[in-house]
Structure formats: structure tokens, C-alpha cells
Design a protein around this motif. Structure first.
Motif, PDB file in Angstrom:
ATOM      1  N   PHE A 148       0.747  12.063  -4.860  1.00 50.03           N
ATOM      2  CA  PHE A 148       0.946  13.577  -4.558  1.00 50.03           C
ATOM      3  C   PHE A 148      -0.254  14.339  -5.127  1.00 50.03           C
ATOM      4  O   PHE A 148      -0.177  15.675  -4.800  1.00 50.03           O
ATOM      5  N   PHE A 149      -1.117  13.901  -5.411  1.00 53.18           N
ATOM      6  CA  PHE A 149      -2.536  14.432  -5.587  1.00 53.18           C
ATOM      7  C   PHE A 149      -2.309  15.617  -6.757  1.00 53.18           C
ATOM      8  O   PHE A 149      -2.786  16.543  -6.475  1.00 53.18           O
ATOM      9  N   ILE A 150      -1.777  15.226  -7.768  1.00 55.11           N
ATOM     10  CA  ILE A 150      -1.360  16.416  -8.909  1.00 55.11           C
ATOM     11  C   ILE A 150      -1.682  15.874 -10.268  1.00 55.11           C
ATOM     12  O   ILE A 150      -1.723  14.544 -10.491  1.00 55.11           O
ATOM     13  N   SER A 151      -1.722  16.653 -10.816  1.00 56.00           N
ATOM     14  CA  SER A 151      -2.025  16.443 -12.576  1.00 56.00           C
ATOM     15  C   SER A 151      -0.856  15.945 -12.991  1.00 56.00           C
ATOM     16  O   SER A 151       0.312  16.046 -12.758  1.00 56.00           O
ATOM     17  N   PRO A 152      -1.045  15.328 -14.283  1.00 55.11           N
ATOM     18  CA  PRO A 152       0.094  14.713 -15.064  1.00 55.11           C
ATOM     19  C   PRO A 152       1.291  15.637 -15.500  1.00 55.11           C
ATOM     20  O   PRO A 152       2.289  15.373 -15.275  1.00 55.11           O
ATOM     21  N   GLU A 153       0.974  16.837 -15.764  1.00 58.34           N
ATOM     22  CA  GLU A 153       1.981  17.892 -16.129  1.00 58.34           C
ATOM     23  C   GLU A 153       2.755  18.128 -15.020  1.00 58.34           C
ATOM     24  O   GLU A 153       3.881  18.277 -14.858  1.00 58.34           O
ATOM     25  N   ASP A 154       2.075  18.086 -13.917  1.00 60.59           N
ATOM     26  CA  ASP A 154       2.987  18.684 -12.362  1.00 60.59           C
ATOM     27  C   ASP A 154       3.561  17.225 -11.969  1.00 60.59           C
ATOM     28  O   ASP A 154       4.668  17.463 -11.581  1.00 60.59           O
ATOM     29  N   ALA A 155       2.948  16.254 -12.409  1.00 66.11           N
ATOM     30  CA  ALA A 155       3.669  14.984 -11.878  1.00 66.11           C
ATOM     31  C   ALA A 155       5.224  14.987 -12.573  1.00 66.11           C
ATOM     32  O   ALA A 155       6.214  14.744 -12.164  1.00 66.11           O
ATOM     33  N   GLY A 199       7.972  12.847   4.003  1.00 64.00           N
ATOM     34  CA  GLY A 199       6.653  12.592   3.179  1.00 64.00           C
ATOM     35  C   GLY A 199       6.277  13.398   2.661  1.00 64.00           C
ATOM     36  O   GLY A 199       6.747  14.591   2.242  1.00 64.00           O
ATOM     37  N   GLU A 200       4.636  13.278   2.125  1.00 56.76           N
ATOM     38  CA  GLU A 200       3.845  14.110   1.543  1.00 56.76           C
ATOM     39  C   GLU A 200       2.874  14.572   2.346  1.00 56.76           C
ATOM     40  O   GLU A 200       2.471  13.606   3.367  1.00 56.76           O
ATOM     41  N   LEU A 201       2.155  15.468   1.781  1.00 62.53           N
ATOM     42  CA  LEU A 201       0.858  15.729   2.520  1.00 62.53           C
ATOM     43  C   LEU A 201       0.760  15.900   3.793  1.00 62.53           C
ATOM     44  O   LEU A 201       1.858  16.451   4.541  1.00 62.53           O
ATOM     45  N   ALA A 202      -0.213  15.312   4.743  1.00 66.24           N
ATOM     46  CA  ALA A 202      -0.098  15.443   5.944  1.00 66.24           C
ATOM     47  C   ALA A 202       1.015  15.151   6.841  1.00 66.24           C
ATOM     48  O   ALA A 202       1.490  15.469   7.779  1.00 66.24           O
ATOM     49  N   GLU A 203       1.565  14.004   5.974  1.00 65.95           N
ATOM     50  CA  GLU A 203       2.990  13.532   6.950  1.00 65.95           C
ATOM     51  C   GLU A 203       3.954  14.619   6.852  1.00 65.95           C
ATOM     52  O   GLU A 203       4.722  14.661   7.990  1.00 65.95           O
ATOM     53  N   ARG A 204       4.020  15.540   6.064  1.00 64.06           N
ATOM     54  CA  ARG A 204       4.846  16.644   5.926  1.00 64.06           C
ATOM     55  C   ARG A 204       4.524  17.573   7.071  1.00 64.06           C
ATOM     56  O   ARG A 204       5.375  18.259   7.894  1.00 64.06           O
ATOM     57  N   GLY A 232      13.271  13.708  -9.518  1.00 59.33           N
ATOM     58  CA  GLY A 232      13.536  12.430  -9.376  1.00 59.33           C
ATOM     59  C   GLY A 232      13.987  11.905  -8.081  1.00 59.33           C
ATOM     60  O   GLY A 232      13.629  10.791  -7.801  1.00 59.33           O
ATOM     61  N   GLU A 233      14.689  12.478  -7.193  1.00 58.84           N
ATOM     62  CA  GLU A 233      15.156  12.348  -5.951  1.00 58.84           C
ATOM     63  C   GLU A 233      13.882  12.044  -5.014  1.00 58.84           C
ATOM     64  O   GLU A 233      13.921  11.084  -4.130  1.00 58.84           O
ATOM     65  N   VAL A 234      12.995  12.885  -5.279  1.00 61.73           N
ATOM     66  CA  VAL A 234      11.978  12.934  -4.216  1.00 61.73           C
ATOM     67  C   VAL A 234      10.965  11.896  -4.437  1.00 61.73           C
ATOM     68  O   VAL A 234      10.620  11.047  -3.344  1.00 61.73           O
ATOM     69  N   ILE A 235      10.946  11.452  -5.830  1.00 63.69           N
ATOM     70  CA  ILE A 235      10.159  10.178  -6.107  1.00 63.69           C
ATOM     71  C   ILE A 235      10.847   8.903  -5.621  1.00 63.69           C
ATOM     72  O   ILE A 235      10.081   8.264  -5.012  1.00 63.69           O
ATOM     73  N   ALA A 236      11.822   8.902  -5.878  1.00 65.21           N
ATOM     74  CA  ALA A 236      12.600   7.527  -5.570  1.00 65.21           C
ATOM     75  C   ALA A 236      12.550   7.445  -4.015  1.00 65.21           C
ATOM     76  O   ALA A 236      12.495   6.148  -3.688  1.00 65.21           O
ATOM     77  N   ASP A 237      12.988   8.470  -3.186  1.00 63.27           N
ATOM     78  CA  ASP A 237      12.887   8.431  -1.684  1.00 63.27           C
ATOM     79  C   ASP A 237      11.508   8.178  -1.235  1.00 63.27           C
ATOM     80  O   ASP A 237      11.372   7.130  -0.534  1.00 63.27           O
ATOM     81  N   TYR A 238      10.345   8.641  -2.018  1.00 58.71           N
ATOM     82  CA  TYR A 238       9.078   8.262  -1.479  1.00 58.71           C
ATOM     83  C   TYR A 238       8.476   7.112  -1.855  1.00 58.71           C
ATOM     84  O   TYR A 238       8.097   6.316  -0.851  1.00 58.71           O
TER      85      TYR A 238
END
Ligand SMILES: Cc1cc2nc3c(=O)[nH]c(=O)nc-3n(C[C@H](O)[C@H](O)[C@H](O)COP(=O)(O)OP(=O)(O)OC[C@H]3O[C@@H](n4cnc5c(N)ncnc54)[C@H](O)[C@@H]3O)c2cc1C
Length: 438
Positions: free
Chosen positions: A163-170, A412-417, A175-181
Motif C-alpha cells: 500500500f506504500f504506507i508507513s507502519p502507523e498507517d498500515a 485494487g490499490e494504487l494504479a489499479e484503482r 481488515g476487510e480491505v487487507i483480507a480481500d487484497y
């Protein structure tokens, strides 16, 4: 039906390519820059192909680009990053990144028992059984699970890198977004690939599709400055032309820019819930080297400092001149709560950490650097996918426009969205037109 698309990035070009495929449409893509591509803009310097962003595609066999290849007849080549050459650096030691079964067995980031645990977790994600999907955020899941600290750290690190993010943001990603991804990514036979020749090999084809229809055109260096409605038509004023009339408008730009464009209109109120959305930004440090200084691996992720270096030219040989090497360093940023002075210090520190990583694994890079490009605050996603942000739907109640872009709802994330929302918005518009015609 005459359509205006505002924004010539990946989302706007995708929407235009689908819409211009229909015989019942005509239209214009308005782009304020002198070139197409938006944040996926590519340029050449001293024989190197440099991207404003990066052109890694995650799970290409299950990606929206795969649909676009079939539906629009796109032709491009991609190459899978060699999983055996992807490493994590932790406490100054290198170990294989646990990307597949073989690497999980070899990695040192997990003990034997943790490897079994992690493989069980992957199986649960693939089977849609992982309890992560029932937790509001990754952080909440990690606080509740009895997994070891190393397994928790690995989850956090995976989300940082995809997701190109920091641990705090991660920890703030749903949970649903991550499980799907990861359901999608773990099932993919090609987890990370590069589009050979960078995004321009796609954007040029999308442009060709649009311009093949003589009723469509792409207007560069033509920002849209205002929009109003008169007698059911949209009237656009651009920097160089006035009172251009359209039947439909698709806004294919970051929500923050849409809100600004419509600031003084009666539609302004509808954007209130989206105005405070935060983007995710990274520091990018590209170096083009006249010779290959070293190639021990193709991607190295520094788990301690949350930054990584891709040897882009190891996978995509087209981006460097013969014998040369293109390295891209990216650091995930978390400087939201810092003062201006502290931010400057924080970014300088990130640059130093990156240069140290280059020094360690690419000794001698300074002497053979031909091209250097640094962007200290590059916007990766216009809306960071964390629970306190809201993605913009393709349409809003009481607002007559359509929306697409990487800050919109989509797969998806990033360019896919950006691609998926551009494709969906075009299909939605075409289906509405068809139902009106019957
Ligand atoms: C450093 C970095 C690394 C990245 N790495 C990856 C990666 O590895 N993989 C991946 O999948 N994605 C990656 N991305 C993300 C990807 O580049 C973006 O998600 C994508 O390019 C967004 O496309 P978009 O069309 O939604 O928006 P944009 O590219 O922002 O397009 C919007 C366009 O609208 C134009 N515009 C704005 N206002 C107006 C106006 N009033 N009138 C006319 N035109 C206007 C802008 O000039 C722009 O061209 C990365 C991005 C960055 C910055």
C-alpha cells in the motif's frame, strides 16, 4: 452524447478509451499538463526512462489491466520480478522475503514454528476464512491475535510495501480491505511484475484508441477552470476556451482537486465528507548509473527504516541504456503531525537513510551516477486507504458528474484503482445511455 473528461491520467484515459469505443459518443479529454499520464507520466533523460511514479503491477494475471487487454485489445509486455532476488534487510542482515512457499522456508524473519503459523494464515486468506476480515483495522487484529511479534511485524511490513504506507498507517487499513487484497494477491501466479517500457506503453495505446475515433480528441495544456449548468447542458470554461457545451462530465482527478474546482458552486457541499481525505506520500530517489555497480538482488526492503530500493532495470531492461542500471529508492512517510521545521529534518533524515542503503549495497554508485531525480513528497494515492478516509463513489447524490481516479471506489490499490474506476465509470455511463435509448 458529448462527453468531457477532466484529467488525462490513467483513470481519465481508461474511461476515454472505453467511451470512445462506442459509436454513440463524442468527446474531449482535458489535461492541464503538456503531456498525458498524470502521476504515471514518463520521460527520457540521458537514455534512462524515468517515471514520476513507479510501474510495478501487483497480481497482473488477476488485475484490471488483464480485462483491459482483452476488452480494448491492448498489447503490452510485462516481466515478473524474480522472487528469489527479493530480500528483506533486518538488523543489517539480508534474508529472502517470504513471498512464496520456497522463500518462506528459506527466510530468517520467521522461526520454524512461525513459518507454519504464517503458511496457515496464508491458507486462511486464500480460503476467505481469515479472521482479519472481521476486524475494523489491521491494528485491531494484531492487538487481538496470539501470533508472535515477528508474524505481526511481517503483516505490518507486507501492508507497508503493497500500500506504500508507513507502519502507523498500515495499522489503520481496514481488515476487510487487507483480507480481500491478499486473497487476490496470494492466488496470483505473478505477484509483482513490471510493464516493460513503463506506463507510457499503456498510456500511448489508450491515447491511440481515443484518437482513432475522429469524434474524440485530447486537449493538452488546457485546464478546466469552471463548470456550470444551463438548460441541462454542462458549460465548461478552460484556460484557452469559453462556453464549451457537453452532455456529460467525468472528473478523473484527485478528489482534493475536484473539490477545489467546484468550490464556488452549489455542489461544493456534497464534497464535505471527502475534503479532509489525506493522500499518501513517499520520498522517491531515482539514480541512473552508467554501469551496473552491483546486482546481488532486484528488490531490497529495509524493514527497520521502512524504505526500499528496486533495481528496476534488472527486471525491465528497457529503462536503462545498454550496460546501465536504474535504481529507484522509495521511503514511506509518516510526517503528518510534524511542524514544518521538523518535516524538513525528517525528510533530510530519510534521504540520508536511503543514501546509506545505496552505499551498503551499491558501493561506488556516486561516481557513476548519470541521472539523479528526487521527489520528496510524491503523492502515490490521492486518498490513503485507511479507515478514517472515504473513497469517492463513481456518482454522488444530487451531483450530476461522474468520478474516477485512484481516490475513487474501485478494485485494487494504487494504479489499479485508477484503471478499475475509469473502466467502471465508462461502463456505467454507456449502460445509462443504452437504457435511455430503449
Ligand atoms: C512515487 C509513486 C510510485 C507509485 N508506484 C506505483 C506502483 O508501483 N504501482 C502502481 O500500481 N501504482 C503506483 N503509483 C500510483 C499511480 O501512479 C497512481 O495511482 C495513478 O497514476 C493515478 O492516476 P489517476 O488518473 O487517478 O490520477 P492522476 O494521475 O493524478 O491524473 C489526474 C490528471 O488530472 C489532471 N488535472 C487535474 N486538474 C485538472 C483540471 N482542472 N483540468 C484538466 N486537467 C486536470 C492532472 O494534471 C492529471 O494529469 C505510484 C505513484 C507514485 C507517485
Amino acid at each position: 452524447m458529448k462527453i468531457a473528461i477532466i484529467g488525462g491520467g490513467l483513470a481519465g484515459l481508461t474511461a476515454a478509451a472505453y467511451l470512445s469505443n462506442s459509436p454513440d459518443t463524442e468527446g474531449t479529454v482535458f489535461e492541464r499538463s503538456p503531456q498525458i499520464g498524470g502521476r504515471a507520466f514518463t520521460y527520457e533523460k540521458s537514455g534512462f526512462t524515468l517515471n514520476f511514479g513507479a510501474h510495478a503491477v501487483y497480481g497482473i494475471d488477476r488485475h484490471t489491466l488483464h480485462n483491459m487487454e482483452n476488452e480494448l485489445g491492448l498489447q503490452f509486455q510485462s516481466k515478473q520480478v524474480d522472487k528469489r532476488k527479493v530480500v528483506y534487510a533486518k538488523h543489517e542482515a539480508l534474508t529472502p522475503a517470504p513471498l512464496d512457499f520456497v522463500n518462506i522456508m528459506k527466510t530468517d524473519v520467521l522461526s520454524k514454528r512461525e513459518k507454519v503459523r504464517f503458511i496457515t494464515e496464508i491458507a486462511a486468506v486464500i480460503g476467505h476464512l481469515h479472521q482479519l476480515k472481521n476486524h475494523r483495522t489491521l491494528g485491531e487484529y494484531l492487538d487481538h491475535t496470539n501470533a508472535s511479534q515477528d508474524v505481526k511485524e511481517l503483516w505490518e511490513h507486507l501492508v507497508c510495501s503493497n500500500f506504500f504506507i508507513s507502519p502507523e498507517d498500515a495499522r489503520q487499513v481496514s481488515g476487510e480491505v487487507i483480507a480481500d487484497y491478499y486473497h487476490n494477491l496470494f492466488l496470483s501466479g505473478r505477484p509483482v511484475s513490471y510493464i516493460l517500457g513503463s506506463w507510457s506503453s499503456i498510456t500511448n495505446q489508450l491515447r491511440g484508441k481515443v484518437e482513432a475515433n475522429e469524434k474524440w480528441n485530447i486537449a493538452l495544456k488546457e485546464p478546466v477552470e469552471s463548470i456550470r449548468m444551463e438548460n441541462g447542458k454542462y458549460i465548461l470554461n478552460t484556460k484557452s476556451r469559453e462556453a464549451l457545451e457537453f452532455d456529460r462530465v467525468v472528473m478523473a482527478m484527485p478528489v482534493q482537486q475536484i473539490a477545489k474546482l467546484l468550490e464556488t458552486t452549489s455542489w461544493n457541499q456534497a464534497f464535505e465528507p471527502y475534503k479532509n481525505n489525506t493522500p499518501n506520500e513517499v520520498l522517491v530517489y531515482d539514480i541512473g548509473l552508467s554501469t551496473v555497480v552491483s546486482r546481488p538482488f532486484h528488490y531490497i526492503s529495509d524493514m527497520d527504516n521502512k524504505l526500499f530500493i528496486s533495481d528496476v532495470s534488472a527486471t525491465d531492461h528497457t529503462v536503462a541504456p545498454s550496460g546501465g542500471q536504474l535504481l529507484q529508492g522509495i521511503a514511506y512517510l509518516n510526517d503528518d503531525s510534524l511542524s514544518e521545521e521538523e518535516k524538513k529534518q525528517y525528510l533530510d533524515n530519510k534521504v540520508q537513510q536511503m543514501e546509506k542503503l545505496f552505499d551498503t549495497y551499491y558501493p561506488g554508485w556516486r561516481e557513476v551516477t548519470e541521472v539523479k531525480r528526487m521527489s520528496k513528497k510524491a503523492m502515490v494515492s490521492s486518498v490513503k486507504n485507511i479507515v478514517t478516509n472515504r473513497m469517492l463513489p463513481l456518482q454522488l447524490p444530487d451531483v450530476p458528474f461522474f468520478f474516477c481516479g485512484d481516490g475513487c471506489e474501485g478494485k485494487g490499490e494504487l494504479a489499479e484503482r485508477a484503471f478499475s474506476s475509469g473502466r467502471s465509470v465508462a461502463k456505467l455511463l454507456l449502460s445509462r445511455t443504452e437504457s435511455l435509448a430503449h
